[in-house]
Design a protein around this motif. Structure first.
Motif, PDB file in Angstrom:
ATOM      1  N   LEU A 147     -15.052  16.150  23.467  1.00  0.00           N
ATOM      2  CA  LEU A 147     -14.988  16.908  24.712  1.00  0.00           C
ATOM      3  C   LEU A 147     -16.245  16.668  25.550  1.00  0.00           C
ATOM      4  N   LEU A 148     -17.386  16.676  24.909  1.00  0.00           N
ATOM      5  CA  LEU A 148     -18.649  16.444  25.628  1.00  0.00           C
ATOM      6  C   LEU A 148     -18.675  15.044  26.243  1.00  0.00           C
ATOM      7  N   ARG A 194     -23.569  15.504  14.830  1.00  0.00           N
ATOM      8  CA  ARG A 194     -22.754  16.340  13.937  1.00  0.00           C
ATOM      9  C   ARG A 194     -23.646  17.277  13.128  1.00  0.00           C
ATOM     10  N   LEU A 229     -24.840  20.127  15.369  1.00  0.00           N
ATOM     11  CA  LEU A 229     -23.801  21.111  15.650  1.00  0.00           C
ATOM     12  C   LEU A 229     -23.483  21.974  14.433  1.00  0.00           C
ATOM     13  N   TYR A 285     -22.001  24.827  18.408  1.00  0.00           N
ATOM     14  CA  TYR A 285     -21.603  24.309  19.720  1.00  0.00           C
ATOM     15  C   TYR A 285     -21.887  25.319  20.829  1.00  0.00           C
ATOM     16  N   TYR A 286     -21.597  26.594  20.564  1.00  0.00           N
ATOM     17  CA  TYR A 286     -21.755  27.610  21.605  1.00  0.00           C
ATOM     18  C   TYR A 286     -23.222  27.776  21.994  1.00  0.00           C
ATOM     19  N   THR A 330     -12.546  24.760  17.681  1.00  0.00           N
ATOM     20  CA  THR A 330     -12.494  23.293  17.676  1.00  0.00           C
ATOM     21  C   THR A 330     -13.360  22.743  16.560  1.00  0.00           C
ATOM     22  N   THR A 331     -13.009  21.584  16.069  1.00  0.00           N
ATOM     23  CA  THR A 331     -13.816  20.918  15.057  1.00  0.00           C
ATOM     24  C   THR A 331     -15.015  20.254  15.732  1.00  0.00           C
ATOM     25  N   ILE A 332     -15.981  19.832  14.927  1.00  0.00           N
ATOM     26  CA  ILE A 332     -17.166  19.178  15.476  1.00  0.00           C
ATOM     27  C   ILE A 332     -16.800  17.877  16.182  1.00  0.00           C
ATOM     28  N   GLU A 366     -13.988  17.199  17.623  1.00  0.00           N
ATOM     29  CA  GLU A 366     -13.335  17.575  18.880  1.00  0.00           C
ATOM     30  C   GLU A 366     -14.381  17.997  19.913  1.00  0.00           C
ATOM     31  N   GLN A 367     -15.406  18.679  19.461  1.00  0.00           N
ATOM     32  CA  GLN A 367     -16.484  19.102  20.361  1.00  0.00           C
ATOM     33  C   GLN A 367     -17.214  17.892  20.942  1.00  0.00           C
ATOM     34  N   GLY A 392     -24.703  24.975  23.881  1.00  0.00           N
ATOM     35  CA  GLY A 392     -24.203  24.938  25.252  1.00  0.00           C
ATOM     36  C   GLY A 392     -25.188  25.487  26.268  1.00  0.00           C
TER      37      GLY A 392
END
Length: 295
Positions: free
Chosen positions: A14-15, A29, A32, A37-38, A6-8, A10-11, A41
């Motif tokens: 989602l959050l 941004r 990240l 992102y992972y 996923t793009t930043i 999109e991340q 998390g």
């Protein structure tokens, strides 16, 4: 169905869809792109409604959760990891030096006592070549130079060999000493009378050291061995967490250098208090670090 990258943006979307508040998207941004992102998390997880349940995880965030709080927690964990490595290295070096000096001087006529089945267990002595003194180990510049100068010697002397063994390898060697008085002698140098307690403390320190060295999470570390009752005076609620481990470090370090102990405690206190100011709610997620300096 396989997951896709996923793009930043999109991340972030989602959050937000999961109830997370992001106060500064430009900064988010940047974070990240830097942290990922992972990895972030792991620091967002404590703000989820179902935390710490991984089986029934919903990924929904509590009402007041913010992206920025997770970032504060990430940097606290990062700074704590870097801070601790300095003192963990001091403990590791001191322990290594004590084993080398005292055991080598007791067995003066055997410079490679670490493979003598009268001094260490026969299994340890038998397996030393392929578990520790491997071809890769012998490629170390100092060890390689020694064998070029002494081609008839199978092993370099203890003070050379053990200098390049890992903390875990030195601790294993200590465990495999056959004369209990040798173990007691070393343990008593740290003010500990029971070898089982000393080993428990050193394995605790080793676990934290490895976690720091490999970039693992520190703030919520779960110790594989519960800390034993002993002179470190760890309270029961901290037998398996980072605060208990820090109490053990503090005790062992005090036997090495009181000045360095003061430095370590002071630095941890400053780090913890700064976090409490930046994000007060994080104090409810972390164990009470103040027990380290409020003995």
């Amino acid at each position: 169905m396989a997951k896709t990258a996923t793009t930043i943006d999109e991340q972030l979307n989602l959050l937000e869809s999961r109830g997370l508040t992001i106060l500064d998207k430009d900064k988010a941004r940047e974070v990240l792109e830097d942290v990922g992102y992972y990895r972030l998390g792991f620091y967002l997880f404590p703000f989820e409604k179902t935390y710490p349940d991984l089986v029934n995880r919903t990924h929904r965030f509590v009402e007041d959760a913010t992206f920025e709080d997770a970032v504060y927690l990430y940097y606290f964990d990062y700074d704590l990891r870097i801070l601790l490595m300095r003192y963990l290295n001091r403990i590791e070096l001191n322990f290594r030096t004590k084993v080398i000096y005292y055991i080598s001087n007791k067995y003066k006529n055997d410079s490679t006592w670490f493979v003598n089945p009268m001094i260490v267990s026969s299994e340890y002595a038998r397996n030393f070549s392929h578990k520790v003194y491997t071809n890769e180990f012998k490629r170390n510049t100092v060890i390689s130079r020694h064998h070029k100068s002494h081609p008839d010697e199978k092993f370099a002397p203890a003070w050379k060999t053990m200098e390049f063994m890992t903390f875990g390898s030195v601790l294993k060697l200590y465990e495999e000493l056959t004369d209990i008085s040798d173990k007691i002698f070393i343990a008593q140098k740290y003010g500990i009378r029971q070898v089982v307690t000393f080993l428990n403390y050193m394995h605790t320190i080793r676990h934290v050291r490895n976690a720091c060295a490999h970039g693992s999470l520190i703030y919520d570390i779960t110790l594989p061995r519960r800390i034993r009752r002993g002179p470190a005076n760890v309270i029961p609620q901290n037998y398996g967490n980072i605060v208990g481990a820090l109490s053990v470090m503090k005790y062992i370090l005090e036997g090495i250098s009181s000045n360095r102990t003061i430095d370590m405690v002071s630095e941890i206190k400053t780090l913890y208090e700064n976090l409490s100011v930046s994000s007060p709610k994080l104090k409810t997620l972390l164990p009470d670090f103040s027990t380290i300096w409020n003995f």
